[in-house]
Design a protein around this motif. Structure first.
Motif, PDB file in Angstrom:
ATOM      1  N   SER A   3     -25.928 -73.016  96.836  1.00 59.93           N
ATOM      2  CA  SER A   3     -25.592 -72.715  98.223  1.00 59.93           C
ATOM      3  C   SER A   3     -26.495 -71.628  98.789  1.00 59.93           C
ATOM      4  O   SER A   3     -26.318 -71.189  99.899  1.00 59.93           O
ATOM      5  CB  SER A   3     -24.125 -72.282  98.336  1.00 59.93           C
ATOM      6  OG  SER A   3     -23.926 -71.093  97.576  1.00 59.93           O
ATOM      7  N   GLY A   5     -29.462 -71.492 100.098  1.00 57.34           N
ATOM      8  CA  GLY A   5     -30.625 -72.052 100.762  1.00 57.34           C
ATOM      9  C   GLY A   5     -30.496 -73.539 100.929  1.00 57.34           C
ATOM     10  O   GLY A   5     -29.518 -74.148 100.496  1.00 57.34           O
ATOM     11  N   PRO A   6     -31.474 -74.153 101.576  1.00 53.83           N
ATOM     12  CA  PRO A   6     -31.384 -75.570 101.885  1.00 53.83           C
ATOM     13  C   PRO A   6     -31.475 -76.456 100.655  1.00 53.83           C
ATOM     14  O   PRO A   6     -32.176 -76.161  99.699  1.00 53.83           O
ATOM     15  CB  PRO A   6     -32.594 -75.806 102.807  1.00 53.83           C
ATOM     16  CG  PRO A   6     -33.561 -74.715 102.452  1.00 53.83           C
ATOM     17  CD  PRO A   6     -32.723 -73.543 102.083  1.00 53.83           C
ATOM     18  N   ASN A 250     -29.128 -75.140 105.996  1.00 51.83           N
ATOM     19  CA  ASN A 250     -28.337 -75.080 104.772  1.00 51.83           C
ATOM     20  C   ASN A 250     -27.228 -76.121 104.864  1.00 51.83           C
ATOM     21  O   ASN A 250     -26.161 -75.869 105.391  1.00 51.83           O
ATOM     22  CB  ASN A 250     -27.738 -73.687 104.579  1.00 51.83           C
ATOM     23  CG  ASN A 250     -27.013 -73.545 103.263  1.00 51.83           C
ATOM     24  OD1 ASN A 250     -26.912 -74.506 102.488  1.00 51.83           O
ATOM     25  ND2 ASN A 250     -26.486 -72.365 102.989  1.00 51.83           N
ATOM     26  N   LYS A 253     -23.445 -75.775 103.551  1.00 52.08           N
ATOM     27  CA  LYS A 253     -22.393 -74.968 104.185  1.00 52.08           C
ATOM     28  C   LYS A 253     -21.164 -75.802 104.515  1.00 52.08           C
ATOM     29  O   LYS A 253     -21.308 -76.960 104.881  1.00 52.08           O
ATOM     30  CB  LYS A 253     -22.946 -74.338 105.476  1.00 52.08           C
ATOM     31  CG  LYS A 253     -23.951 -73.232 105.249  1.00 52.08           C
ATOM     32  CD  LYS A 253     -24.274 -72.479 106.504  1.00 52.08           C
ATOM     33  CE  LYS A 253     -24.940 -73.336 107.568  1.00 52.08           C
ATOM     34  NZ  LYS A 253     -25.346 -72.541 108.743  1.00 52.08           N
TER      35      LYS A 253
END
Length: 253
Positions: A3, A5-6, A250, A253
């Motif tokens: 989680s 970062g992308p 991201n 999320k």
């Protein structure tokens, strides 16, 4: 743990061919050239360009190739990618009357075509056929007169009748305002929009949003101006920047 970062993103891009009043659809050229353009420019980190497809500018008659594309996108996700990441259907269409790019937030369950699509289809009431058979015997060689006419009227009809009324909307789960902010900071003339029209763009977007919701993927429609309004080089750069923004989000999320 995943989680920070992308995550990986696979984007499937579509554009349209020409249609009534628009002899050269910029999105056809953009999509046909996108793969080679991005190979030269370099894909954003974490992004896979899954496919680039040019669709007929058609509603009902164009559903089969659209659904084939949508189905292939989730097959790739489910059976070929070890890190499934996020799948995004990214649809491009032209608005010949606009001077900027528009990120469409929603589609409406209404098909009211101002003219037939490129396959000749236009939503309408079921044809009403009135057949009048008039016969009278005046002589042994009486004429038989048959008068038959059909009338059909354009109508505001739902795209998917099981979804209810024509006022029903489906909204994208892509964070349009966040994407728009990033693109504007890069200098592009772009804005969010709540109205994708009632022609083929809205028709395709509604179908795509419906499929995306059912299969846990994302869908976004972007309207482009003509090349005479914003030149091809800028439009190609806009697409590359848009892909970069989508890759940077991201999605966990």
């Amino acid at each position: 743990m995943g989680s920070e970062g992308p995550s990986g993103v696979t984007v499937h891009v579509t554009g349209f061919k020409k249609f009534h009043g628009v002899a050269e659809n910029p999105t056809e050229k953009i999509v046909r050239n996108l793969q080679s353009f991005m190979e030269k420019r370099g894909l954003p980190k974490g992004l896979t360009l899954g496919s680039c497809t040019v669709l007929e500018t058609a509603g009902q008659g164009g559903l089969a190739p659209l659904h084939d594309l949508l189905e292939s996108a989730i097959v790739d996700r489910d059976y070929e990618l070890s890190d499934k990441g996020q799948v995004i259907m990214l649809h491009f269409g032209v608005n010949s009357g606009t001077t900027r790019f528009a990120l469409e937030k929603q589609a409406v369950n209404e098909a009211t075509f101002r003219c037939p699509d490129e396959l000749g289809w236009k939503p309408q009431v079921s044809s009403l056929s009135f057949i009048f058979l008039i016969s009278h015997i005046y002589t042994k060689t009486l004429p038989f007169l048959s008068v038959c006419f059909s009338c059909s009227t354009s109508q505001r009809v739902p795209i998917v009748s099981s979804d209810g009324s024509i006022s029903h909307t489906r909204k994208t789960s892509v964070p349009v305002d966040e994407v728009n902010k990033s693109l504007r900071e890069m200098g592009y003339d772009v804005a969010p929009s709540d109205d994708a029209g009632r022609f083929v763009c809205n028709y395709v977007y509604y179908q795509s949003l419906r499929f995306a919701e059912q299969h846990g993927i994302k869908s976004l429609f972007v309207h482009f101006p003509l090349f005479t309004t914003i030149n091809e080089e800028v439009q190609m750069s806009f697409v590359a920047s848009l892909l970069g923004v989508l890759a940077s989000l991201n999605w966990a999320k």
